[in-house]
Design a protein around this motif. Structure first.
Motif, PDB file in Angstrom:
ATOM      1  N   ASN A  14      -2.965  -1.014  -8.153  1.00 45.53           N
ATOM      2  CA  ASN A  14      -4.412  -0.869  -8.288  1.00 45.53           C
ATOM      3  C   ASN A  14      -4.652   0.318  -9.203  1.00 45.53           C
ATOM      4  N   ASN A  22       0.801  -1.233   0.000  1.00 47.72           N
ATOM      5  CA  ASN A  22       0.000   0.000   0.000  1.00 47.72           C
ATOM      6  C   ASN A  22       0.831   1.280   0.000  1.00 47.72           C
ATOM      7  N   SER A  32      -7.714  -6.726  -8.475  1.00 47.21           N
ATOM      8  CA  SER A  32      -6.965  -6.022  -7.450  1.00 47.21           C
ATOM      9  C   SER A  32      -5.490  -6.351  -7.583  1.00 47.21           C
ATOM     10  N   LYS A  33      -4.663  -5.505  -7.001  1.00 49.11           N
ATOM     11  CA  LYS A  33      -3.221  -5.733  -6.999  1.00 49.11           C
ATOM     12  C   LYS A  33      -2.851  -6.949  -6.156  1.00 49.11           C
ATOM     13  N   HIS A  80      -3.160  -5.861 -13.074  1.00 47.05           N
ATOM     14  CA  HIS A  80      -4.097  -6.979 -13.004  1.00 47.05           C
ATOM     15  C   HIS A  80      -5.152  -6.906 -14.100  1.00 47.05           C
TER      16      HIS A  80
END
Length: 144
Positions: free
Chosen positions: A106, A41, A82-83, A74
């Motif tokens: 993302n 993140n 999602s990543k 993705h």
């Protein structure tokens, strides 16, 4: 004659199995790191109130500088994904263990795509977000 041919083929087969092991491992081709480190993140951009995040994978103990970056985007038709999908994580872990800096991003998803125009708009947003990730790494390349 057939006995000689059998011996030659057996020898060739054994050598083909032994030679790759004796040559060692090659960075970027073989998984040279036993594990990876994950920085999850990391904020790489923002679109209005929506922040954009990426996960960064590196080989544990990798001290090389100026490593190539593998950017994973993705799938999901710009509506889902999602990543952190299983496939994204597997690819990034493997790339990191080979010595790459691997990242999975993302990007903005669309709730519904009802026309070709809406699909094009969703693709454009995804492309803009991917370009923002590239800009992030160009700006912060010495950090990662």
């Amino acid at each position: 004659m057939t006995e000689i041919l059998k011996r030659l083929l057996t020898t060739a087969l054994l050598l083909s199995l032994i030679v790759p092991w004796s040559q060692g491992q090659t960075r970027y081709q073989d998984e040279i790191f036993p594990s990876y480190e994950l920085q999850a993140n990391i904020r790489y951009g923002q679109f209005f109130a929506d922040p954009l995040y990426l996960d960064l994978y590196t080989g544990t103990g990798d001290t090389a500088r100026l490593r190539p970056l593998a950017l994973f985007i993705h799938a999901g038709g710009f509506q889902t994904g999602s990543k952190t999908t299983d496939f994204a994580v597997r690819v990034c872990r493997s790339m990191a263990r080979r010595g790459y800096v691997a990242t999975s991003i993302n990007y903005r998803l669309s709730a519904s795509i009802t026309s070709d125009t809406a699909y094009f708009d969703a693709m454009l947003r995804g492309l803009q977000d991917a370009k923002a990730a590239v800009r992030f790494f160009r700006k912060n390349g010495t950090v990662y």
